[in-house]
Design a protein around this motif. Structure first.
Motif: not given
Lengths: 281, 282, 265
Positions: A21-22, A40-41, A44-47, A216-223
């Motif tokens: 899951k991206g 986000g790390h 985390s899905g940022k890109s 926007l803070v992303m983590e593991k594909g989630k906002l």
């Protein structure tokens, strides 16, 4: 006309053992003409998120509204050019995209693709060559004779030259020295102030507090959070739990154990002000 | 502690396709066991110096005392001896990963030196463990993060037991987490293995770790000394496009705002201490 | 783009995975020769049975093997068709101009079809159960005799393993450059041949430059790490024969024996 993501999910290599899951049910609305930071790390899905802005990736589910266009899983590969003229991406280490024989031709490549005449494209190219802080003298040189920092500028000029409404940048300052970094960030701020939307993927929290009006803070594909910079770092425990770095000033303020800050300092000026108030008490 | 492990005496270097020297009359001494930082903006000649130290490039006039590494002058005879003593972690994590897996890459330097396989097995395992990559021993580079690849590069260097570790902008392509991991790993390894560290960087805050700083501009050494000394000359720093570390900038702003900060404050700890003292007196 | 997986290695842990890559490579090569021993329905049946046995022993999904055959299916049909219409002999069913349909032709076409399919199956068994690097090691071993005529087998092997190691890197880089140029309005899928070949420069030039950079960086790093040619180098990775390789040997010997016994003389 805002930028709107509705329940956008993206799955890498679906139906294979490598399925991943991206993006996972991401929804948000961004105001136009704002400076947005995505943090986000790594991983985390940022890109992945960024590549959805101009449909380099299309959502596996959900809907995106951007620059008056709509992107859904059914969106075909035709007619994406018009979208990309309005929404453009600068990747990490963008100097990797240079290929033309001269600097000017390389910058003109985008404008020509998007329908500008040869002459108009050259005029734009020259204008943006200067805007990114390079001298006209290098216009006819091969981009491969330039220094790393100059190549980076040429690459960025190549995207800004067709003046997209939305400019997305993935860590455009990586590997640059401090002065070049500052100039580049100021260039993007200028671009925003002249009526465009700038979206910046970054790890640098000092840049977030100094430049962005929305995060926007992303983590593991989630906002996991969407707010103004001050509120992102206000909840210290939350930031810590999601191992989000703090701006340098915030981190420093925390160490001053017998100080009380009414408002958490985000920038160095905030910090100095806060220290003064404490000392005058 | 005061013994010099590396000496450069009036070293210049010009790339064959260029007329202007990339490094011009540079002299400095690195003391054994210290953390020596070379600072300069993109294209200032930093990386060229790294390559001169272990003979990947040869200086324009290479005399017997031009470059001395651990007591030996750098020349054709000593070349491989010196390369055994100097390990370099380069900038791009991908472009220095030679092996097909983590273990293979760590073994590369040992293979080159003809170390028998039985010894290699234990050395490789130990080096991988030291950098905290034991769970990834058989992993392929495409499945590793940049920070993990740099850790593998460090393991590969530790395996051949060098005396000097050069970080050639080794963290500039990493995210902050990767950066912090590598820096703290190098700090640990430095103490544990008695290493001398030369760090080439334009990360201003990293220089707070340094015992000694050398500032390069257009191939010339323009300042040397402790971090505090070097940053005293504000105009110079500004003129070459460097920024001051956060702490120094903060001190200046505080002084400007009328807060008295003693002259000897040169680190975050000291500044925090003094500010807390000031607040309790009031 | 994600369809291209070079090496096509698929992780698993059946007995085939535990076999020495040298044995697997040797058997795969010899299989291609042995298959020519088959010359009647019985021997083709035997060899098909053995191939299916090998496929089953991988414990992988049948689809993986079908994917191996699929891209070559037209080549197989075409070759079979040639046999079908140009072989004469046996009963002749139909004749027109230069085309003949005979009983020999039908049999030959079917045999060719089986032969091709089985060779692909056996090669697939090897490539999906053996890491590309192991295949490179095995090739180095097989090529070793060439050292006698001064072929630099060690260097070739190092080059092969580095090339394999950089396939994913190059692949990522290609994708990245394509995305960057697409963002600048480049079109890689549209237009005719001329337009498409023009579109390739923005992709190929940067790719070439970055590969060159990688090569320079890599050689610098290798030299810094003490590489000075293959002389005097030791090897970390070694291959060892084990008991499971007897299974491989047994497979090959019994197949050869059966084919020799049952083929028509």
């Amino acid at each position: 006309m805002s930028i709107k993501f509705e329940n956008v999910s993206y799955i890498y290599s679906p139906n294979t053992p490598l399925e991943k899951k991206g993006l996972d049910q991401v929804s948000f609305t961004l105001k136009e003409k704002s400076f947005v930071a995505i943090v986000g790390h790594t991983g985390s899905g940022k890109s992945t998120l960024m590549q959805h802005f101009n449909a380099l990736l299309k959502p596996s589910a959900g809907k995106i509204k951007i620059a008056g266009k709509e992107i859904t899983p059914e969106t075909g590969n035709k007619n994406l050019k018009d979208l990309r003229r309005h929404v453009s991406l600068v990747f990490q280490f963008p100097e990797a995209q240079l290929f033309e024989t001269t600097v000017l031709n390389d910058i003109a490549f985008g404008p020509k693709n998007f329908g500008y005449s040869e002459d108009d494209a050259k005029v734009l190219a020259l204008k943006w060559l200067k805007k990114v802080g390079l001298s006209e003298d290098i216009a006819d040189r091969s981009p491969f004779d330039l220094s790393g920092g100059q190549m980076r500028r040429v690459a960025i000029a190549g995207v800004m030259a067709y003046q997209p409404d939305v400019l997305c940048l993935d860590e455009p300052d990586a590997g640059l020295d401090p002065r070049a970094r500052k100039q580049m960030m100021d260039l993007f701020l200028d671009y925003k102030n002249s009526g465009h939307t700038v979206i910046l993927v970054t790890h640098n929290m000092d840049d977030v507090v100094n430049y962005a009006d929305d995060v926007l803070v992303m983590e593991k594909g989630k906002l996991i959070k969407h707010d103004i910079p001050a509120n992102i770092f206000a909840d210290e425990k939350w930031a810590h739990r999601h191992s989000l770095d703090e701006p340098s000033a915030t981190a420093f303020a925390k160490q001053l154990s017998n100080y009380q800050f009414e408002k958490q300092p985000l920038t160095m000026d905030d910090l100095v002000k806060g220290i003064l108030i404490n000392l005058k008490r | 502690m005061s013994e010099n492990i590396i000496s450069l005496n009036h070293v210049s270097f010009t790339y064959s396709e260029s007329k202007v020297p990339a490094v011009q009359d540079v002299s400095f001494n690195v003391k054994k066991g210290e953390w020596f930082t070379i600072l300069g903006h993109n294209g200032s000649g930093k990386s060229t110096i790294t390559r001169l130290i272990n003979g990947l490039l040869w200086s324009d006039e290479n005399d017997a005392d031009s470059i001395i590494v651990d007591g030996d002058p750098l020349n054709e005879q000593n070349l491989w001896k010196i390369r055994d003593k100097v390990g370099i972690v380069f900038q791009n994590p991908d472009n220095q990963f030679v092996g097909a897996t983590v273990a293979d890459d760590v073994a590369f330097g040992l293979e080159n030196r003809g170390v028998p396989r039985e010894q290699m097995l234990s050395i490789v395992d130990k080096a991988i463990q030291e950098v905290g990559m034991s769970d990834y021993k058989t992993a392929e580079p495409s499945n590793l993060s940049g920070g993990q690849k740099q850790r593998v590069a460090i393991a590969g260097i530790l395996a051949v037991k060098p005396k000097i570790l050069i970080l050639d902008e080794a963290t500039s392509m990493l995210d902050p987490r990767g950066h912090d991991e590598i820096i703290s790993l190098v700090k640990k390894m430095k103490d544990k293995n008695d290493l001398t560290v030369i760090s080439i960087t334009h990360d201003i805050n990293e220089i707070m770790l340094a015992d000694h700083v050398l500032i390069l501009n257009d191939g010339k050494a323009i300042a040397q000394g402790t971090p505090k000394d070097v940053f005293k000359n504000e105009k110079l720093i500004d003129s070459i496009g460097l920024e001051e570390p956060f702490i120094f900038k903060l001190i200046k702003k505080l002084i400007k705002a009328g807060i008295e900060i003693p002259e000897n404050v040169d680190s975050q700890e000291k500044l925090v201490e003094i500010l807390c003292q000031l607040n309790s007196k009031m | 783009m994600s369809k291209i997986i070079i090496g096509r290695y698929i992780p698993g842990d059946s007995i085939i995975y535990k076999m020495d890559p040298r044995g697997k490579l040797l058997v795969a090569i010899l299989f291609i020769f042995i298959i020519f021993l088959a010359n009647n329905w019985l021997t083709y049946g035997i060899i098909a049975l053995f191939a299916i046995l090998a496929v089953a022993a991988t414990k992988l999904k049948a689809k993986i093997f079908w994917d191996g055959v699929k891209p070559l299916i037209w080549l197989i049909f075409f070759t079979s068709a040639l046999q079908l219409f140009f072989t004469t002999g046996g009963t002749i069913y139909w004749k027109w101009w230069i085309f003949t349909l005979s009983s020999f032709g039908i049999a030959n076409a079917i045999f060719i079809c089986i032969r091709f399919t089985l060779i692909i199956l056996i090669s697939t068994v090897m490539t999906v159960t053996t890491m590309p690097l192991e295949i490179a090691d095995a090739m180095e071993w097989i090529l070793k005799p060439l050292k006698l005529i001064r072929v630099p087998v060690d260097k070739i092997a190092l080059v092969m393993s580095i090339a394999l190691r950089f396939v994913p890197t190059l692949f990522d880089q290609t994708l990245k450059i394509m995305n960057a140029q697409r963002s600048r309005g480049a079109d890689f899928n549209d237009g005719g041949l001329i337009k498409r070949s023009k579109a390739i420069a923005p992709l190929l030039v940067p790719l070439f430059i970055s590969s060159l950079e990688t090569a320079v960086d890599l050689s610098t790093a290798m030299e810094a790490r003490g590489y000075r040619g293959s002389k005097g180098r030791s090897h970390y990775r070694v291959l060892r024969w084990s008991k499971v390789d007897l299974v491989n040997l047994f497979y090959l010997v019994s197949l050869t024996a059966l084919l020799i016994i049952f083929r028509t003389h």
